[in-house]
Design an enzyme around this catalytic site. Sequence first.
Site, PDB file in Angstrom:
ATOM      1  N   LYS A   1      -3.079   6.059  15.562  1.00  0.00           N
ATOM      2  CA  LYS A   1      -4.130   6.757  14.822  1.00  0.00           C
ATOM      3  C   LYS A   1      -5.237   7.100  15.810  1.00  0.00           C
ATOM      4  O   LYS A   1      -5.904   6.202  16.329  1.00  0.00           O
ATOM      5  CB  LYS A   1      -4.684   5.875  13.693  1.00  0.00           C
TER       6      LYS A   1
ATOM      7  N   ASP B   1       4.438   0.118   4.119  1.00  0.00           N
ATOM      8  CA  ASP B   1       3.190  -0.292   4.761  1.00  0.00           C
ATOM      9  C   ASP B   1       2.544  -1.301   3.833  1.00  0.00           C
ATOM     10  O   ASP B   1       2.016  -0.944   2.780  1.00  0.00           O
ATOM     11  CB  ASP B   1       2.259   0.896   4.995  1.00  0.00           C
TER      12      ASP B   1
ATOM     13  N   GLU C   1       5.382  -1.863   8.146  1.00  0.00           N
ATOM     14  CA  GLU C   1       4.102  -1.788   8.845  1.00  0.00           C
ATOM     15  C   GLU C   1       3.148  -2.841   8.302  1.00  0.00           C
ATOM     16  O   GLU C   1       3.079  -3.055   7.093  1.00  0.00           O
ATOM     17  CB  GLU C   1       3.520  -0.389   8.656  1.00  0.00           C
TER      18      GLU C   1
ATOM     19  N   GLN D   1       0.797  -1.226   0.000  1.00  0.00           N
ATOM     20  CA  GLN D   1       0.000   0.000   0.000  1.00  0.00           C
ATOM     21  C   GLN D   1       0.831   1.278   0.000  1.00  0.00           C
ATOM     22  O   GLN D   1       0.437   2.273  -0.606  1.00  0.00           O
ATOM     23  CB  GLN D   1      -0.920  -0.007   1.226  1.00  0.00           C
TER      24      GLN D   1
ATOM     25  N   GLU E   1      -3.076   9.618  -0.463  1.00  0.00           N
ATOM     26  CA  GLU E   1      -2.159  10.253   0.481  1.00  0.00           C
ATOM     27  C   GLU E   1      -1.111  11.109  -0.213  1.00  0.00           C
ATOM     28  O   GLU E   1      -0.113  11.489   0.393  1.00  0.00           O
ATOM     29  CB  GLU E   1      -1.524   9.191   1.373  1.00  0.00           C
TER      30      GLU E   1
END
Length: 426
Positions: free
Chosen positions: A337, A242, A285, A163, A205
């Site tokens: 988060k 990630d 991640e 991702q 993003e």
Amino acid sequence: MSAIVDIVAREILDSRGNPTVEVDVELASGAKGRAAVPSGASTGAHEAVELRDGDKSRFGGKGVLKAVEHVETEILEALQGAESMDQVAIDEAMIDLDGTPNKARLGANAILAVSLAVAKASAEELQIPLYRYVGGVYARTLPVPMMNIVNGGQHADNPIDIQEFMIQPVGAPTLADAVRVGSEIFAQLKKNLSAAGHNTNVGDEGGFAPGLKSADDALGFITKAVEAAGYRPGDDVTFALDCAATEFYRDGLYVMEGEGKTLDSAGMVAYLADLAARYPIVSIEDGLAEDDWEGWAVLTATLGKTVQLVGDDLFVTNPDRLRRGIKAGVANSLLVKVNQIGTLSETLEAVETAQRAGYTAVMSHRSGETEDSTIADLAVATNCGQIKTGSLSRSDRTAKYNQLIRIENELATAARYAGRTILKTA
């Protein structure tokens, strides 16, 4: 010290054009605080619940008018007159009022917006910055950015399974310099992708979303961009991934369609270990799925001494899941988060739990963001040393970098850029 006198909520838009909740809190002194909450695309099954209206005639069912109503009725009634600086009591009052284990009745989006707005109002009351209010006198560490410059997975319409491909300017002397380094590499990457015939559209993003098919392709382009910009991969700039592996985990296997691979847990660990051996990858991640605890144990045993292994979907900023991971010796870092757990005080508890156990913490945005820059202040407040807030494009991402630059400027000689101190050594 000042009491809460009014709370106003509204439905606004996030960076994907979806509705989200914004809240204004007013204190008796006249001080005000405003906060808007983000939302994620690849969400963990164990996250606190965003309340959506489900009315298909508005925003395709994604409206948040129910959450807005809960803020302006039940939550206002419960908190009106409460002391704004008693953050834990305020957050606990909302948790108790909700009455569910995952904030599903009132909505984590409603509760979090109020929680953060209360903290901002309290900081305004004292006439101090939010990072100082939350973190105290020793809040001074500027985080190393994890800059997501190539997007794949749920954040882009391309074949890449992983991702996020990120760079970390660990060799920069200051946060402002780190942002400059990232911007220069991002600009160089755009030139290289364009010259190779790839599109330079950006994902959720702000990173590029080219039609690359493999992690090797993406990492190869990033390596060349770093070098062409005048920096040394592995020295000036390190890499981070990630994987968001839960998104391609099916029936116990990791189905990587872009790569043309179907792997079991051991195979996925071997795949990641190979990438880490060939590129300066210092952080991974969600390398495995959120409930693949046995696989995570193998990953940690294999790479945990030299690579930061960050739990996002694995821990969902939940102190209880984090404690389970610590007890099992799984992962070595927590992704933070605020909307995964739903209150400021629970977020700070999770960071403290991680740091006490020797785990690192990485403050993070979501793919659906707003111009709210609270996480920049929280990164400094917790001295966590790392932040994920997207690429060097889209104002919803650069708003956080700009706030960090302001904080560094304000701290002046007291500021400390984390730099290479974040790196693990064998």
